[in-house]
Motif scaffolding. Sequence first.
Motif: not given
Length: 181
Positions: A147-155, A163-168
Amino acid sequence: MAKRWYVVHTYSGYENKVKTDLEHRIETFGAENLIVDIQIPTEEVIEIKDGGKRDTKEAKVFPGYVLVRMEMNDDTWTIVRNTPGVTGFVGVDGKPSPLRRSEYNKIMHTGKRGDSSPAPKRTSTNLEIGQPVRVISGPLADFDGQISEVNPEANKVKVMVSIFGRDTPVELTIDQISVIS
């Protein structure tokens, strides 16, 4: 004299007890026509647990405060002020200040919203940035990430998925992930 809303400060966590005790004191002193309503402002909070499980509960909007609609005079002031758990009235220079109608409406979410929708709900979750998760539904099901970001208001959450060796970064709804223990 008009009955107005006043804000009463209480020990935090004692709001319900103060309301109950004050109701008994009003009855005991025969002040039902002078102190007519007691409210504890609350809102629905949706807690989202691991795996997107939702739990709705009531939470106090202003912990440590109770609203009392009353006719202010020496007797009613004494009844409220001497209720166990009450620390005083909110006001200026030790004098209780009544709420304006607009302030009361805002606190109690009863203002005109232009539509019939209920007051907005707050959302909380125990998900944290850096937590390892597995995507459990959608096109990226069975991918693992963090997890890089959490937005509970927007769920929603942003998850860094390899993906294919790259963080996306991928935006997902909270019910599309499961925390890896």
